[in-house]
Design a protein around this motif. Sequence first.
Motif, short mmCIF file in Angstrom:
data_model
loop_
_atom_site.label_atom_id
_atom_site.label_comp_id
_atom_site.label_asym_id
_atom_site.label_seq_id
_atom_site.Cartn_x
_atom_site.Cartn_y
_atom_site.Cartn_z
N MET A 98 0.80 -1.23 0.00
CA MET A 98 0.00 0.00 0.00
C MET A 98 0.83 1.27 0.00
O MET A 98 0.28 2.36 -0.08
CB MET A 98 -0.98 0.06 1.19
CG MET A 98 -1.76 -1.20 1.41
SD MET A 98 -2.47 -1.85 -0.10
CE MET A 98 -3.63 -0.58 -0.46
N PRO A 100 3.45 4.01 -1.70
CA PRO A 100 3.70 4.40 -3.09
C PRO A 100 4.89 3.67 -3.69
O PRO A 100 5.85 3.33 -3.00
CB PRO A 100 3.99 5.90 -2.98
CG PRO A 100 3.32 6.32 -1.72
CD PRO A 100 3.42 5.15 -0.80
N GLN A 101 4.81 3.47 -4.99
CA GLN A 101 5.91 2.83 -5.69
C GLN A 101 6.84 3.90 -6.26
O GLN A 101 6.41 4.96 -6.70
CB GLN A 101 5.36 1.94 -6.81
CG GLN A 101 4.57 0.76 -6.27
CD GLN A 101 4.04 -0.14 -7.36
OE1 GLN A 101 4.47 -0.09 -8.51
NE2 GLN A 101 3.11 -1.01 -7.00
N TYR B 32 -7.25 3.00 -2.44
CA TYR B 32 -6.02 3.73 -2.21
C TYR B 32 -5.65 4.32 -3.57
O TYR B 32 -5.45 3.58 -4.52
CB TYR B 32 -4.93 2.81 -1.69
CG TYR B 32 -5.25 2.22 -0.34
CD1 TYR B 32 -6.11 1.14 -0.22
CD2 TYR B 32 -4.71 2.76 0.83
CE1 TYR B 32 -6.43 0.61 1.03
CE2 TYR B 32 -5.02 2.25 2.07
CZ TYR B 32 -5.88 1.17 2.16
OH TYR B 32 -6.19 0.65 3.39
N PHE B 34 -3.70 7.17 -6.27
CA PHE B 34 -2.44 7.86 -6.54
C PHE B 34 -2.54 8.64 -7.85
O PHE B 34 -3.25 8.24 -8.77
CB PHE B 34 -1.28 6.85 -6.68
CG PHE B 34 -1.14 5.90 -5.52
CD1 PHE B 34 -1.90 4.75 -5.45
CD2 PHE B 34 -0.22 6.16 -4.52
CE1 PHE B 34 -1.77 3.86 -4.38
CE2 PHE B 34 -0.07 5.28 -3.46
CZ PHE B 34 -0.84 4.13 -3.39
N TYR B 36 0.40 10.02 -10.60
CA TYR B 36 1.80 10.06 -10.98
C TYR B 36 1.95 10.95 -12.21
O TYR B 36 1.03 11.05 -13.02
CB TYR B 36 2.31 8.66 -11.34
CG TYR B 36 2.55 7.73 -10.17
CD1 TYR B 36 1.51 6.97 -9.65
CD2 TYR B 36 3.82 7.59 -9.61
CE1 TYR B 36 1.73 6.10 -8.59
CE2 TYR B 36 4.05 6.72 -8.55
CZ TYR B 36 3.00 5.99 -8.06
OH TYR B 36 3.22 5.13 -7.00
N LEU B 46 5.68 10.28 -8.17
CA LEU B 46 4.46 10.41 -7.40
C LEU B 46 4.14 11.87 -7.15
O LEU B 46 4.97 12.63 -6.66
CB LEU B 46 4.62 9.69 -6.06
CG LEU B 46 3.41 9.75 -5.13
CD1 LEU B 46 2.28 8.89 -5.67
CD2 LEU B 46 3.80 9.30 -3.71
N LYS B 49 -1.08 11.14 -2.97
CA LYS B 49 -1.77 9.89 -2.68
C LYS B 49 -2.92 10.14 -1.72
O LYS B 49 -2.90 11.10 -0.95
CB LYS B 49 -0.81 8.86 -2.07
CG LYS B 49 -0.21 9.28 -0.73
CD LYS B 49 0.78 8.24 -0.25
CE LYS B 49 1.30 8.57 1.15
NZ LYS B 49 2.25 9.67 1.14
#
Lengths: 112, 113
Positions: A98, A100-101, B32, B34, B36, B46, B49
């Motif tokens: 969970m 961030p990558q 969840y 995000f 980018y 990123l 988030k």
Amino acid sequence: DVKVTQSSRYLVKRTGEKVFLECVQDMDHENMFWYRQDPGLGLRLIYFSYDVKMKEKGDIPEGYSVSREKKERFSLILESASTNQTSMYLCASSLEVMQPQHFGDGTRLSIL
Amino acid sequence: AQSVTQPDIHITVSEGASLELRCNYSYGATPYLFWYVQSPGQGLQLLLKYFSGDTLVQGIKGFEAEFKRSQSSFNLRKPSVHWSDAAEYFCADTTGGGNKLTFGTGTQLKVEL
């Protein structure tokens, strides 16, 4: 800052060759990922690994395999390269589920 | 199956104008989410988030996004766009308990001077 390094920015190979794409991360992350990116298709997950020697198939694993012998290194292998594997390949890592990558700059692979 | 939709493939805005990039998710559980950004020849960076809590989240480079459960949306906004914001933007989500990201197909932003 997390650094994810992919060994090559550009690579040209021939059909039938065995191709290795290398990825190294320097932050002791548990999880590592390989994606391919194609115009209009976004990023698609090929394989991921959540621990050394552990791997799981992503959405498009056919024609690929992976190796994770050490925590910091995750290799993508094209067993017998074909022209439809010409693409941008992106490696990523994350500390925990969970989170961030973090991405490398990508390898643009051309198969002739 | 979960999916992330970015309905706009290309968007062009003038420098200094406001920006909104759309993102819709379909997974039923608490998402969840995000955003980018990918500059030409680069990997993904990123921007911000959302996990829980305040539905308006602030990110880097002056970007913000608002989570709206009723609309299954997580749109990205910036009040005043700079020429350096020209890039491709990806929305992504991951299921609760999973560690795979599902990406949208991206929105290419062009900024006119």
